[in-house]
Structures are given as C-alpha cells and as structure tokens.
Design an enzyme around this catalytic site. Structure first.
Site, PDB file in Angstrom:
ATOM      1  N   HIS A 272       6.696   7.259  30.200  1.00  0.00           N
ATOM      2  CA  HIS A 272       5.504   6.667  30.825  1.00  0.00           C
ATOM      3  C   HIS A 272       4.486   7.773  31.101  1.00  0.00           C
ATOM      4  CE1 HIS A 272       3.005   4.101  33.296  1.00  0.00           C
ATOM      5  NE2 HIS A 272       2.982   5.080  34.208  1.00  0.00           N
TER       6      HIS A 272
ATOM      7  N   ILE B  65      -6.841  -3.397   0.894  1.00  0.00           N
ATOM      8  CA  ILE B  65      -7.946  -2.555   0.436  1.00  0.00           C
ATOM      9  C   ILE B  65      -9.266  -3.092   0.973  1.00  0.00           C
ATOM     10  CG2 ILE B  65      -9.237  -1.795  -1.626  1.00  0.00           C
ATOM     11  CD1 ILE B  65      -6.579  -1.510  -3.059  1.00  0.00           C
TER      12      ILE B  65
HETATM   13  C1  LIG Z   1      -7.017   2.374  -1.988  1.00  0.00           C
HETATM   14  C2  LIG Z   1      -5.525   2.363  -1.758  1.00  0.00           C
HETATM   15  C3  LIG Z   1      -5.009   2.700  -0.526  1.00  0.00           C
HETATM   16  C4  LIG Z   1      -3.646   2.686  -0.307  1.00  0.00           C
HETATM   17  N1  LIG Z   1      -3.177   3.013   0.937  1.00  0.00           N
HETATM   18  C5  LIG Z   1      -1.861   2.974   1.173  1.00  0.00           C
HETATM   19  C6  LIG Z   1      -1.352   3.336   2.444  1.00  0.00           C
HETATM   20  O1  LIG Z   1      -2.086   3.683   3.359  1.00  0.00           O
HETATM   21  N2  LIG Z   1      -0.026   3.281   2.631  1.00  0.00           N
HETATM   22  C7  LIG Z   1       0.834   2.882   1.635  1.00  0.00           C
HETATM   23  O2  LIG Z   1       2.038   2.840   1.877  1.00  0.00           O
HETATM   24  N3  LIG Z   1       0.386   2.543   0.426  1.00  0.00           N
HETATM   25  C8  LIG Z   1      -0.935   2.584   0.167  1.00  0.00           C
HETATM   26  N4  LIG Z   1      -1.399   2.260  -1.079  1.00  0.00           N
HETATM   27  C9  LIG Z   1      -0.429   1.861  -2.110  1.00  0.00           C
HETATM   28  C10 LIG Z   1       0.235   3.106  -2.721  1.00  0.00           C
HETATM   29  O3  LIG Z   1      -0.758   3.963  -3.215  1.00  0.00           O
HETATM   30  C11 LIG Z   1       1.174   2.702  -3.831  1.00  0.00           C
HETATM   31  O4  LIG Z   1       2.083   1.734  -3.358  1.00  0.00           O
HETATM   32  C12 LIG Z   1       1.949   3.909  -4.323  1.00  0.00           C
HETATM   33  O5  LIG Z   1       1.072   4.870  -4.832  1.00  0.00           O
HETATM   34  C13 LIG Z   1       2.940   3.504  -5.412  1.00  0.00           C
HETATM   35  O6  LIG Z   1       3.623   4.637  -5.825  1.00  0.00           O
HETATM   36  P1  LIG Z   1       4.287   4.735  -7.273  1.00  0.00           P
HETATM   37  O7  LIG Z   1       4.984   6.040  -7.293  1.00  0.00           O
HETATM   38  O8  LIG Z   1       5.026   3.521  -7.576  1.00  0.00           O
HETATM   39  O9  LIG Z   1       3.053   4.741  -8.293  1.00  0.00           O
HETATM   40  P2  LIG Z   1       1.754   5.637  -8.431  1.00  0.00           P
HETATM   41  O10 LIG Z   1       1.406   6.305  -7.168  1.00  0.00           O
HETATM   42  O11 LIG Z   1       0.731   4.771  -9.041  1.00  0.00           O
HETATM   43  O12 LIG Z   1       2.184   6.769  -9.436  1.00  0.00           O
HETATM   44  C14 LIG Z   1       2.529   6.507 -10.763  1.00  0.00           C
HETATM   45  C15 LIG Z   1       2.342   7.774 -11.569  1.00  0.00           C
HETATM   46  O13 LIG Z   1       2.870   7.573 -12.870  1.00  0.00           O
HETATM   47  C16 LIG Z   1       1.994   8.125 -13.833  1.00  0.00           C
HETATM   48  N5  LIG Z   1       2.244   7.412 -15.092  1.00  0.00           N
HETATM   49  C17 LIG Z   1       2.024   6.111 -15.367  1.00  0.00           C
HETATM   50  N6  LIG Z   1       2.480   5.808 -16.607  1.00  0.00           N
HETATM   51  C18 LIG Z   1       3.009   6.951 -17.109  1.00  0.00           C
HETATM   52  C19 LIG Z   1       3.656   7.268 -18.325  1.00  0.00           C
HETATM   53  N7  LIG Z   1       3.929   6.347 -19.244  1.00  0.00           N
HETATM   54  N8  LIG Z   1       4.040   8.557 -18.517  1.00  0.00           N
HETATM   55  C20 LIG Z   1       3.838   9.501 -17.578  1.00  0.00           C
HETATM   56  N9  LIG Z   1       3.246   9.238 -16.393  1.00  0.00           N
HETATM   57  C21 LIG Z   1       2.844   7.984 -16.166  1.00  0.00           C
HETATM   58  C22 LIG Z   1       0.613   7.891 -13.253  1.00  0.00           C
HETATM   59  O14 LIG Z   1      -0.323   8.777 -13.796  1.00  0.00           O
HETATM   60  C23 LIG Z   1       0.875   8.152 -11.770  1.00  0.00           C
HETATM   61  O15 LIG Z   1       0.695   9.501 -11.447  1.00  0.00           O
HETATM   62  C24 LIG Z   1      -2.759   2.304  -1.345  1.00  0.00           C
HETATM   63  C25 LIG Z   1      -3.271   1.982  -2.607  1.00  0.00           C
HETATM   64  C26 LIG Z   1      -4.634   2.013  -2.815  1.00  0.00           C
HETATM   65  C27 LIG Z   1      -5.170   1.677  -4.178  1.00  0.00           C
HETATM   66  N1  LIG Z   2      -2.541   0.572   4.277  1.00  0.00           N
HETATM   67  C1  LIG Z   2      -1.817   0.278   3.206  1.00  0.00           C
HETATM   68  O1  LIG Z   2      -0.608   0.339   3.225  1.00  0.00           O
HETATM   69  C2  LIG Z   2      -2.505  -0.115   1.934  1.00  0.00           C
HETATM   70  C3  LIG Z   2      -3.861   0.099   1.781  1.00  0.00           C
HETATM   71  C4  LIG Z   2      -4.459  -0.278   0.582  1.00  0.00           C
HETATM   72  C5  LIG Z   2      -3.680  -0.830  -0.432  1.00  0.00           C
HETATM   73  N2  LIG Z   2      -2.368  -1.016  -0.242  1.00  0.00           N
HETATM   74  C6  LIG Z   2      -1.540  -1.623  -1.308  1.00  0.00           C
HETATM   75  O2  LIG Z   2      -2.319  -1.807  -2.466  1.00  0.00           O
HETATM   76  C7  LIG Z   2      -2.131  -3.115  -2.973  1.00  0.00           C
HETATM   77  C8  LIG Z   2      -3.441  -3.667  -3.430  1.00  0.00           C
HETATM   78  O3  LIG Z   2      -4.298  -3.951  -2.309  1.00  0.00           O
HETATM   79  P1  LIG Z   2      -5.328  -5.132  -2.367  1.00  0.00           P
HETATM   80  O4  LIG Z   2      -6.002  -5.246  -1.058  1.00  0.00           O
HETATM   81  O5  LIG Z   2      -6.141  -5.009  -3.611  1.00  0.00           O
HETATM   82  O6  LIG Z   2      -4.379  -6.371  -2.656  1.00  0.00           O
HETATM   83  P2  LIG Z   2      -3.802  -7.517  -1.683  1.00  0.00           P
HETATM   84  O7  LIG Z   2      -2.809  -8.243  -2.503  1.00  0.00           O
HETATM   85  O8  LIG Z   2      -3.387  -6.956  -0.379  1.00  0.00           O
HETATM   86  O9  LIG Z   2      -5.059  -8.456  -1.413  1.00  0.00           O
HETATM   87  C9  LIG Z   2      -5.760  -9.050  -2.458  1.00  0.00           C
HETATM   88  C10 LIG Z   2      -6.593 -10.192  -1.905  1.00  0.00           C
HETATM   89  O10 LIG Z   2      -7.478 -10.617  -2.925  1.00  0.00           O
HETATM   90  C11 LIG Z   2      -7.481 -12.038  -2.972  1.00  0.00           C
HETATM   91  N3  LIG Z   2      -7.859 -12.431  -4.343  1.00  0.00           N
HETATM   92  C12 LIG Z   2      -7.107 -12.340  -5.469  1.00  0.00           C
HETATM   93  N4  LIG Z   2      -7.814 -12.789  -6.530  1.00  0.00           N
HETATM   94  C13 LIG Z   2      -9.027 -13.161  -6.065  1.00  0.00           C
HETATM   95  C14 LIG Z   2     -10.198 -13.691  -6.674  1.00  0.00           C
HETATM   96  N5  LIG Z   2     -10.219 -13.932  -7.975  1.00  0.00           N
HETATM   97  N6  LIG Z   2     -11.282 -13.944  -5.902  1.00  0.00           N
HETATM   98  C15 LIG Z   2     -11.245 -13.699  -4.573  1.00  0.00           C
HETATM   99  N7  LIG Z   2     -10.166 -13.201  -3.936  1.00  0.00           N
HETATM  100  C16 LIG Z   2      -9.074 -12.929  -4.679  1.00  0.00           C
HETATM  101  C17 LIG Z   2      -6.057 -12.419  -2.594  1.00  0.00           C
HETATM  102  O11 LIG Z   2      -5.972 -13.742  -2.144  1.00  0.00           O
HETATM  103  C18 LIG Z   2      -5.757 -11.395  -1.502  1.00  0.00           C
HETATM  104  O12 LIG Z   2      -6.166 -11.831  -0.235  1.00  0.00           O
HETATM  105  C19 LIG Z   2      -1.527  -3.943  -1.878  1.00  0.00           C
HETATM  106  O13 LIG Z   2      -0.473  -4.672  -2.417  1.00  0.00           O
HETATM  107  C20 LIG Z   2      -1.069  -2.980  -0.840  1.00  0.00           C
HETATM  108  O14 LIG Z   2       0.337  -3.022  -0.802  1.00  0.00           O
HETATM  109  C21 LIG Z   2      -1.767  -0.675   0.924  1.00  0.00           C
END
Ligand SMILES: Cc1cc2nc3c(=O)[nH]c(=O)nc-3n(C[C@H](O)[C@H](O)[C@H](O)COP(=O)(O)OP(=O)(O)OC[C@H]3O[C@@H](n4cnc5c(N)ncnc54)[C@H](O)[C@@H]3O)c2cc1C
Ligand SMILES: NC(=O)c1ccc[n+]([C@@H]2O[C@H](COP(=O)([O-])OP(=O)(O)OC[C@H]3O[C@@H](n4cnc5c(N)ncnc54)[C@H](O)[C@@H]3O)[C@@H](O)[C@H]2O)c1
Length: 557
Positions: free
Chosen positions: A526, A270
């Site tokens: 290519h 992130i």
């Molecule tokens: C800023 C950001 C960028 C990201 N970019 C990428 C990326 O480019 N590529 C990638 O692979 N991953 C990315 N991720 C990570 C990805 O979003 C998550 O790994 C993924 O969404 C996980 O899917 P999930 O289905 O486990 O959970 P979620 O997507 O979090 O979905 C869980 C759902 O469950 C619902 N829920 C929770 N508790 C309950 C309950 N008790 N009853 C009913 N509903 C409930 C929630 O409202 C939600 O809709 C990103 C994450 C962030 C924050």
């Molecule tokens: N392109 C993608 O696939 C994508 C994009 C965004 C997020 N994500 C998913 O979302 C998850 C969350 O992303 P993220 O970037 O928040 O987590 P991350 O685990 O990738 O990185 C968190 C970073 O914060 C540092 N950190 C933790 N505690 C700290 C503190 N107290 N002070 C300073 N640094 C600290 C850690 O050492 C680490 O480098 C990831 O696990 C990733 O799988 C995926």
C-alpha cells in the site's frame, strides 16, 4: 454467439478476405443509429474538418524482399553440437519475436540452432509493430497530460501550451526500433545462434533451403523445423494503399504526416492505438467499423467505457450513418485527408514450399494442433515441423508467439508442454490502457451454459485507490468473471492507469490454476495500483465448499 465475438482479442483475429468495406449486416435488433451496412462514423477529437480531400484507393500487395545475400554467421559458444546426421538440431524460419524467443530457449536447452531471416531481424513487433507504436504512444500520453489544463491544475502545476516536433516524434519511434533490433540481434549472436540471411522455404521433411533471388540456394537439414514467418497488414479487396493518403500501420508508424482528419478503418488494437496517437497530435479521427459495435473484441462493459472516455476535444463524438444495412444504399460519402486501414493482419506464408509436405493453409494460416505441430492436408501431423506466432493465427500477439516458440522447444527437448492460451494476457496501450485475460463475459456465459456451471462477476474501480487518486487518475474499472463453485478465474478485464501491467497477477493465477479463495489472502503493498486487483479478488464470493488450489489443481513443476 454473435459473429462479432468470433474476432475476440483472446482468439485469432482472422482477416476477412474478399469482404468489401461495409458489406456486413448488423444484427436486426441493432438500434437505428447503429444500423448500417457495417459502416459507421465515429468522430473523436475536433469537430469535422471543412476542407477535405478525397481518398483514392489502389490495390497494392506487399511481399517480403530478400535484403541481403545468403550468409551465415559463425557459431559461437553456447550453441550446442548437433547430432551427426543433421546440420542443426533446430532451424527456425523467421526472426521475429516468435523465432527469437524459440532460438534463445533452444540454445539454453543445448540445441544447435539456426534462424533464417528474409528481411530484418525483429520482424513486425520490433520494426513495424509493438516497439515503434509504443514509442509513439509514450509521446501521445505526455501530450495528453500536458494539454489537459484541468489535470495539471489539480496538481497545482502550470504548463504553457504544449507542442511537438513531428520529425522528433518520428525519430523517437525509429530510434527505439533500431535499438531493440540491435539488442535482439546481439542477444542471438552472443549465444551463438546462426543467423542465416535470405528467404527460407521447406524443401521436404527436415530439409530447408534459403537464399536470395538470383543466387544459388543454400540447403540445410535440421532435426526439427519451426516456421515463424509472421504476418503483414490485411487490406480488404478494393482498397488501394498508396502509402501517403491511404496507409497501413507500416506507413503510419513512420509518422510522415499528421493529417487534419483521418479515417481509421477497423476499431481493433491498431485502430485504437493509432486513434490515441493521432488525436493527441491534433488530428480528428473517424472510425469506420464493419461490425455493429466499436471494439468488437473487447468485453462489452470495457468497450462501452472506453468509447465514452475516448478523448474528444469538444466532448461529443459524432456518429453518422453512411450506408443503409437493408437497402445497401449509400447514404453519405466520407471525404477525409487520409485513411488508415487497420482491418487485421494476414499471415505471411506464401512461398514457404508447403506443397512439398502436403500442407494446405487455411485462409493463409498454417494449421497446427495445440502443441503447434503442423497438420497436413490429410489431417495428419507432419513430423518435426512446427508453426508458431502470427503465421498460425492462434493469437496474434508478440508474447504469444514467443511463448509458443518456447513451448515447442520444451517439447523437442523432451518435456511435453501445452500452452494455455486463455492465460495469455493482452493489452491495448491507449490512455488509459485496456488489458484482458481469458474470456469476456458473453463468452464465459456461453461456456457456462454448455458445461452447466454458474458464473459470477466481481467489479472494482480505480476511484477509491489511493495511488490512482494521487495521480489524479481515478477513472477506471476492473472486472472479473469467475466460478463461484470452485473459485476459478475465467477472465479479467481492466481499464485504467497501467492496466497493461496490472493484468499479470490475474494471468499468472490462471496459468498456475490458482483459485480465488487462495489468492484473495495474498498481501499487496500500500499504496499501489495493484490494490485494485487485490480488491477484485477479495470481492469474489466463492462457495465455502470450494477446495483450495493445492488440493484442486496440480501445478506442473
Ligand atoms: C502496429 C502494430 C502494433 C503491435 N503492437 C503489439 C503489442 O503492443 N503487443 C503485442 O503483443 N503485439 C503487438 N503487435 C503484434 C505483434 O507484432 C505480432 O503478434 C508479432 O510480431 C508476431 O510475431 P511473429 O514472430 O509471429 O512474426 P513477425 O514479427 O511478423 O516476424 C516474422 C519474421 O519472419 C520473416 N519472414 C517471413 N517469411 C520468411 C521467409 N520465408 N524466410 C525468411 N524469413 C521470413 C519476416 O521478415 C519477419 O522478420 C502489433 C502489431 C502491429 C502491426
Ligand atoms: N497492443 C497490442 O497488443 C496490439 C497492438 C496492435 C496490433 N496488435 C495485433 O495486431 C493484429 C492486427 O490488429 P488490427 O487492429 O488490424 O486487427 P483487429 O483484428 O484487432 O481489428 C480489426 C478490426 O477491423 C474491423 N474490420 C475488418 N474488416 C473491415 C472492413 N472491411 N471494414 C471495416 N472494418 C473492418 C474488424 O471488425 C475489427 O474490429 C491484432 O490481431 C492484434 O493482435 C496488437
């Protein structure tokens, strides 16, 4: 293994609860400039702003709110008839990408399926994650290109000053999220998945309730239950998020402002992706990272390269020691316009009724085995209960959540399937992109030492690739870690143009057990960027005694 590597990209990124900011000690061998109690300043972009505002920290905890009354859509064609004793064959709690992937596959397999959602369909990925962030990154990519006079001149192009409309950029992100959310919802409705609205929890074996606070609960039974409740931003203790000056990715994605100087706490996915967005839009970005290197989850070679070329307006990243690692004495106070807390994600598993089935979470994550079967407090499998996606913490990626869901459906419909998490690719969508699959070099060397095999490294660059050069994007490398004795690919890491797309040839090879001695004979068109990966495979030196894929590996059909 260094503790930094335990937060590997290809492993669960566990949030670090109760860890105060800057509380980690760097390794004693760390050079002085990096020796700080986990707090490092890396400024990219403009030189430090002079006019700075202090951040105030407040504690804020986020809960999912039930957005609508409990209701159920009618089951249309496609959703199979359940066995008489249950309301459904499969009930999924959480309609994020994990739940969605499982639901679609379940219907394809003829299961009568319902999905319970407490907020909006699409979950984190669609509404607050992958989708809006990639829309912002698409804008940052274009801004970067248009601002790069040298790059444009090399094409013979002249472009007048590039600018942007903040609200227009923000709208692009939110419009895309809406579109994909509708697509997801419609795809489930079209197949007849019952979308039940309300907060769901487990009442007991094969029994779930859902509903809205203040309304009577709905109780349903299912032969199998999947928990797919995802995660929320993890904010370390002591930091107060106000949503304006101290924000998480949930707020940042709305792009309500573009701060002049923003500190990004955490240099994981992130942090990196938002640094790309903010620097392209004109912010100065300062990273604060708790571990002793930036991007601790990446292969060291790739993270070094990425740091070197992270765009900097003046070309000189600034590094300032803030807190002494040994004395823990504060050295400096960072005053910025805004702070983005990107320190990982915390599982959203509270209120799920896990106590009803004797399941104890581990730092909030639901313990599962390699088949995503939930493990109870006595170490026993809970029958008919599975947990997929961010909530189990195995690999917090959208496609991993979905793949885990599909693997569960395969199992409950009689086909045993263990997902190989080392074959799941990951990508960071910065400019240029970074992608990876399998082990990093240090992880591979550790495994090799334990198991007694040799490790070799092959490297190629984008510099000689015709397509990359035509695009004036020759900066980039690809690196492969493999076994010379049998040609097994252990890990591939790519940094360069379209790295996120290029990784799949390697991840599929790992998933299918394809050996280098075979894949190096495959033909690539290519001129394409995929020739970078072709070269990587061809550069591998596998011992002549190694057998071919067909002889050495059984590929499941
Ligand atoms: C800023 C950001 C960028 C990201 N970019 C990428 C990326 O480019 N590529 C990638 O692979 N991953 C990315 N991720 C990570 C990805 O979003 C998550 O790994 C993924 O969404 C996980 O899917 P999930 O289905 O486990 O959970 P979620 O997507 O979090 O979905 C869980 C759902 O469950 C619902 N829920 C929770 N508790 C309950 C309950 N008790 N009853 C009913 N509903 C409930 C929630 O409202 C939600 O809709 C990103 C994450 C962030 C924050
Ligand atoms: N392109 C993608 O696939 C994508 C994009 C965004 C997020 N994500 C998913 O979302 C998850 C969350 O992303 P993220 O970037 O928040 O987590 P991350 O685990 O990738 O990185 C968190 C970073 O914060 C540092 N950190 C933790 N505690 C700290 C503190 N107290 N002070 C300073 N640094 C600290 C850690 O050492 C680490 O480098 C990831 O696990 C990733 O799988 C995926």
């Amino acid at each position: 293994m260094h503790s930094a590597l335990s937060l590997s990209f290809s492993q669960a990124s566990l949030p670090l609860p109760n860890r105060p900011l800057c509380s980690l000690n760097a390794a004693p061998s760390t050079p002085r400039s990096l020796r700080f109690c986990g707090l490092r300043r890396e400024a990219f972009g403009f030189s430090p702003s002079k006019q700075l505002t202090s951040c105030r920290f407040q504690i804020h905890s986020r809960r999912i709110e039930v957005s609508a009354a409990a209701s159920s859509s009618s089951s249309a064609n496609g959703n199979g008839a359940t066995s008489k004793s249950f309301d459904y064959d499969l009930v999924i709690i959480g309609a994020g990408v994990g739940g969605h992937g499982a639901a679609l596959h379940a219907v394809e397999k003829g299961l009568k399926t319902a999905i319970i959602e407490g907020d909006v369909v699409g979950g984190t990925c669609v509404n607050r994650g992958c989708v809006p962030s990639k829309a912002l990154l698409a804008v940052s990519g274009r801004m970067r290109e248009l601002q790069n006079e040298h790059h444009m001149k090399a094409f013979g192009l002249q472009v007048s000053a590039a600018g942007y409309d903040r609200q227009g950029v923000a709208d692009h992100a939110s419009n895309l999220a809406t579109k994909i959310r509708n697509n997801l919802t419609n795809s489930m409705k079209a197949l007849g998945v019952d979308i039940l609205t309300g907060f769901g929890s487990v009442l007991g074996p094969q029994k779930v309730k859902y509903g809205k606070v203040g309304f009577p609960d709905n109780i349903i039974t299912a032969k199998d239950i999947i928990i797919a409740t995802g995660s929320v931003p993890f904010v370390p203790k002591g930091i107060e998020v106000d949503g304006k000056t101290v924000i998480t990715s949930d707020h940042a994605l709305k792009l309500e402002s573009v701060p002049e100087w923003i500190a990004i706490v955490g240099s994981g996915y992130i942090g990196l992706e938002f640094s790309d967005v903010y620097t392209a839009l004109g912010s100065e970005v300062t990273f604060i990272e708790a571990l002793d290197q930036l991007m601790p989850g990446f292969d060291p070679k790739i993270s070094k390269l990425a740091q070197r070329i992270t765009p900097a307006k003046d070309g000189r990243p600034v590094m300032i020691e803030l807190i002494d690692a040994k004395t823990k004495e504060p050295k400096d106070t960072l005053e910025v316009d805004a702070a983005l807390i990107a320190t990982g994600r915390a599982p959203f598993t509270s209120g799920l009724g896990l106590e009803n089935i004797n399941v104890a979470t581990q730092r909030g994550f639901i313990p599962v085995d390699e088949r995503m079967r939930v493990i109870d407090g006595n170490g026993k499998l809970v029958p008919h209960l599975y947990c997929i996606g961010d909530a189990n913490g195995k690999m917090m990626l959208a496609h991993a959540a979905s793949a885990q869901g599909i693997s569960v459906v395969e199992q409950v419909t009689g086909r045993d399937r263990v997902l190989n998490h080392l074959s799941i690719p990951a990508a960071c969508f910065t400019h240029p992109e970074i992608s990876m699959v399998g082990l990093t070099e240090p992880q591979a060397r550790e495994k090799a030492e334990k198991e007694g095999f040799k490790v070799s490294i092959a490297k190629t660059s984008f510099k000689a690739n015709t397509k990359a050069l035509a695009e004036n994007e020759g900066e980039g490398i690809a690196k492969m870690i493999y076994r010379p004795d049998n040609g097994e690919i252990l890990g591939v890491h790519i940094f360069g143009l379209h790295a996120a797309d290029l990784i799949h040839e390697a991840s599929n090879a790992i998933a299918l057990g394809t050996r280098l001695q075979d894949i190096k004979l495959a033909v690539h068109a290519h001129p394409t960027l995929s020739e970078v990966v072709d070269e990587l495979f061809k550069a591998a030196k596998v011992e002549s005694t190694a057998s071919t894929t067909a002889q050495s590996v059984k590929v499941a059909v």
